[in-house]
Design a protein around this motif. Structure first.
Motif, mmCIF file in Angstrom:
data_model
loop_
_atom_site.group_PDB
_atom_site.id
_atom_site.type_symbol
_atom_site.label_atom_id
_atom_site.label_comp_id
_atom_site.label_asym_id
_atom_site.label_seq_id
_atom_site.Cartn_x
_atom_site.Cartn_y
_atom_site.Cartn_z
ATOM 1 N N HIS A 117 0.849 -1.206 0.000
ATOM 2 C CA HIS A 117 0.000 0.000 0.000
ATOM 3 C C HIS A 117 0.877 1.246 0.000
ATOM 4 N N GLN A 118 1.921 1.204 0.833
ATOM 5 C CA GLN A 118 2.809 2.360 0.982
ATOM 6 C C GLN A 118 3.488 2.698 -0.350
ATOM 7 N N ARG A 119 3.987 1.634 -1.017
ATOM 8 C CA ARG A 119 4.725 1.829 -2.278
ATOM 9 C C ARG A 119 3.824 2.265 -3.427
ATOM 10 N N SER A 120 2.517 1.942 -3.332
ATOM 11 C CA SER A 120 1.597 2.189 -4.451
ATOM 12 C C SER A 120 1.515 3.677 -4.800
ATOM 13 N N GLY A 121 1.747 4.520 -3.795
ATOM 14 C CA GLY A 121 1.640 5.963 -4.028
ATOM 15 C C GLY A 121 0.185 6.422 -4.116
ATOM 16 N N CYS A 122 -0.738 5.481 -4.053
ATOM 17 C CA CYS A 122 -2.168 5.820 -4.152
ATOM 18 C C CYS A 122 -2.613 6.469 -2.833
ATOM 19 N N PRO A 123 -3.143 7.702 -2.874
ATOM 20 C CA PRO A 123 -3.474 8.408 -1.618
ATOM 21 C C PRO A 123 -4.437 7.611 -0.744
ATOM 22 N N LYS A 124 -5.456 6.983 -1.349
ATOM 23 C CA LYS A 124 -6.441 6.251 -0.539
ATOM 24 C C LYS A 124 -5.791 5.073 0.183
ATOM 25 N N ARG A 125 -4.846 4.423 -0.505
ATOM 26 C CA ARG A 125 -4.210 3.244 0.105
ATOM 27 C C ARG A 125 -3.261 3.614 1.246
ATOM 28 N N GLN A 126 -2.857 4.887 1.310
ATOM 29 C CA GLN A 126 -1.977 5.293 2.419
ATOM 30 C C GLN A 126 -2.713 5.159 3.758
ATOM 31 N N GLY A 127 -4.034 5.240 3.705
ATOM 32 C CA GLY A 127 -4.834 5.080 4.922
ATOM 33 C C GLY A 127 -4.744 3.676 5.497
ATOM 34 N N MET A 128 -4.234 2.755 4.696
ATOM 35 C CA MET A 128 -4.109 1.365 5.168
ATOM 36 C C MET A 128 -2.675 1.045 5.603
ATOM 37 N N VAL A 129 -1.841 2.087 5.695
ATOM 38 C CA VAL A 129 -0.465 1.872 6.181
ATOM 39 C C VAL A 129 -0.441 2.231 7.667
ATOM 40 N N PRO A 130 -0.136 1.270 8.535
ATOM 41 C CA PRO A 130 -0.154 1.578 9.980
ATOM 42 C C PRO A 130 1.065 2.412 10.376
ATOM 43 N N ASP A 131 0.949 3.110 11.499
ATOM 44 C CA ASP A 131 2.127 3.816 12.025
ATOM 45 C C ASP A 131 3.166 2.788 12.476
ATOM 46 N N TYR A 132 2.697 1.757 13.182
ATOM 47 C CA TYR A 132 3.605 0.772 13.790
ATOM 48 C C TYR A 132 3.086 -0.645 13.563
ATOM 49 N N TYR A 133 3.972 -1.613 13.760
ATOM 50 C CA TYR A 133 3.516 -3.005 13.775
ATOM 51 C C TYR A 133 4.276 -3.798 14.827
ATOM 52 N N VAL A 134 3.642 -4.885 15.288
ATOM 53 C CA VAL A 134 4.277 -5.840 16.222
ATOM 54 C C VAL A 134 3.894 -7.248 15.760
ATOM 55 N N ASP A 135 4.730 -8.239 16.090
ATOM 56 C CA ASP A 135 4.370 -9.615 15.750
ATOM 57 C C ASP A 135 3.096 -10.003 16.486
ATOM 58 N N SER A 136 3.021 -9.590 17.757
ATOM 59 C CA SER A 136 1.855 -9.866 18.593
ATOM 60 C C SER A 136 1.795 -8.770 19.649
ATOM 61 N N ILE A 137 0.592 -8.496 20.180
ATOM 62 C CA ILE A 137 0.528 -7.442 21.205
ATOM 63 C C ILE A 137 1.310 -7.843 22.462
ATOM 64 N N ALA A 138 1.617 -9.128 22.580
ATOM 65 C CA ALA A 138 2.446 -9.557 23.726
ATOM 66 C C ALA A 138 3.791 -8.825 23.729
ATOM 67 N N GLU A 139 4.213 -8.328 22.573
ATOM 68 C CA GLU A 139 5.507 -7.624 22.497
ATOM 69 C C GLU A 139 5.521 -6.312 23.276
ATOM 70 N N ILE A 140 4.337 -5.779 23.609
ATOM 71 C CA ILE A 140 4.364 -4.523 24.371
ATOM 72 C C ILE A 140 4.408 -4.770 25.886
ATOM 73 N N LEU A 141 4.351 -6.067 26.264
ATOM 74 C CA LEU A 141 4.367 -6.408 27.701
ATOM 75 C C LEU A 141 5.568 -5.829 28.463
ATOM 76 N N PRO A 142 6.819 -6.011 27.953
ATOM 77 C CA PRO A 142 7.961 -5.502 28.724
ATOM 78 C C PRO A 142 7.854 -4.007 29.029
ATOM 79 N N ALA A 143 7.327 -3.229 28.092
ATOM 80 C CA ALA A 143 7.201 -1.779 28.316
ATOM 81 C C ALA A 143 6.208 -1.488 29.440
ATOM 82 N N LEU A 144 5.265 -2.411 29.663
ATOM 83 C CA LEU A 144 4.267 -2.208 30.718
ATOM 84 C C LEU A 144 4.747 -2.732 32.065
ATOM 85 N N GLN A 145 5.680 -3.678 31.995
ATOM 86 C CA GLN A 145 6.175 -4.281 33.246
ATOM 87 C C GLN A 145 7.327 -3.484 33.836
ATOM 88 N N ALA A 146 7.925 -2.636 32.991
ATOM 89 C CA ALA A 146 9.141 -1.909 33.422
ATOM 90 C C ALA A 146 8.839 -0.977 34.585
#
Ligand code: PLP
Ligand code: CA
Length: 306
Positions: free
Chosen positions: A277-306
């Motif tokens: 979507h990002q590479r397409s250059g199509c303005p509408k498809r940019q809305g489907m590009v997330p700011d961030y990604y994780v393999d699983s939401i479990a990856e944010i656990l350490p930041a919450l446990q710190a």
């Protein structure tokens, strides 16, 4: 935080992003659970976010459960949850019919018992739930008996979907004053092992095709789900993080409403999809590009446990 889009959320960035929001919106299937199994670590993430003072919401396109049923499922799977944190399309469709459509009359419902319950809780009467009896030998299907008090057709997931229901919906919708609402447009429901079953989008398309009309859609990526939450909880879009597994529904909703977006790779969409979507250059498809990604939401656990 000047980072480019579609960045892996890891290390100190995770805490920075979490600190920048006060509310986290979780898509359900593919993010916090898959079918009847929680995603490992997801209950801990939700419960720790709440402990850290974040507001948490559960936002699902699945119309087969009431808010109460979702709350019970969440609790059973180990999530701390209350009914008013749940925004499913059964509930939101009832709110939509009441507040946006200003419905004065009954609904012809292609949907589930859960949808019937949410409509009734909002004081809206329905007809149509359950199997539509096949009328023996009837030839003149266009003259099928109709309820004159029906002023809207609502289409959600319906395991009793049939030709008779499709026909009845068409007869109601032939009146241009009859309103037409759909819960969501998900065309396929993915299952384990690469399998899939038809989603509500297939049923809605059938009704749209028959009626030669387009439905007003309540579910993601329509912004109504967010508006519904934002008005009740006074949410500031830029302080919300939308977490989803689908680029075309969850991430698109987040972008449209001005939320921060996080793709979890435990469901439908991949990083390759997002990059395309990002590479397409199509303005509408940019809305489907997330700011961030994780393999699983479990990856944010350490930041919450710190
Ligand atoms: N609709 C139905 C009938 C479903 O069963 C599901 C997932 O289980 C969905 C929609 C998608 O739900 P979600 O928005 O939580 O991914
Ligand atoms: Ca999902």
């Amino acid at each position: 935080m000047a980072v480019s889009k579609c960045t892996r959320l890891s290390g100190p960035l995770t805490k920075q992003v979490l600190d920048s929001v006060d509310s986290v919106l979780f898509d359900c299937d593919g993010v916090i659970w898959r079918g009847d199994q929680p995603i490992p670590g997801a209950p801990e993430v939700v419960n720790l976010l709440k402990k850290a003072g974040k507001r948490v919401f559960f936002v699902t396109n699945n119309s087969t459960k009431t808010r109460k049923m979702y709350m019970e499922k969440l609790e059973k799977l180990g999530f701390e949850a209350s009914e008013d944190e749940v925004f499913g399309t059964a509930y939101c469709s009832a709110v939509y019919l009441k507040t946006v459509c200003n419905l004065q009359g009954k609904v012809y419902l292609i949907g589930s018992n859960a949808m019937r319950q949410e409509l009734e809780a909002m004081g809206i009467e329905q007809v149509g739930v359950g199997p539509d009896p096949v009328s023996g030998g009837q030839k003149d299907w266009a003259s099928v008996p109709l309820d004159p008090e029906v002023k809207a057709v609502l289409v959600g997931f319906d395991e009793h979907f049939s030709y008779m229901k499709l026909n009845r919906a068409l007869q109601y919708l032939s009146n241009s004053e009859c309103q037409f609402v759909g819960t969501n447009t998900d065309s396929r429901l993915p299952l384990e092992g690469g399998k899939a079953v038809p989603g509500t989008g297939c049923l809605l398309k059938a009704v749209e095709t028959a009626a030669q009309r387009h439905a007003q859609v309540v579910g993601k990526p329509s912004s109504f789900m967010f508006k519904c939450m934002a008005s009740k909880f006074k949410l500031e879009p830029s302080k919300c993080l939308m977490v989803g597994d689908r680029l075309d529904t969850d991430i698109m909703l987040g972008t449209t409403c001005g939320l921060k977006t996080l793709l979890a790779l435990t469901g439908v969409s991949t990083v390759a999809d997002a990059e395309e979507h990002q590479r397409s250059g199509c303005p509408k498809r940019q809305g489907m590009v997330p700011d961030y990604y994780v393999d699983s939401i479990a990856e944010i656990l350490p930041a919450l446990q710190a």
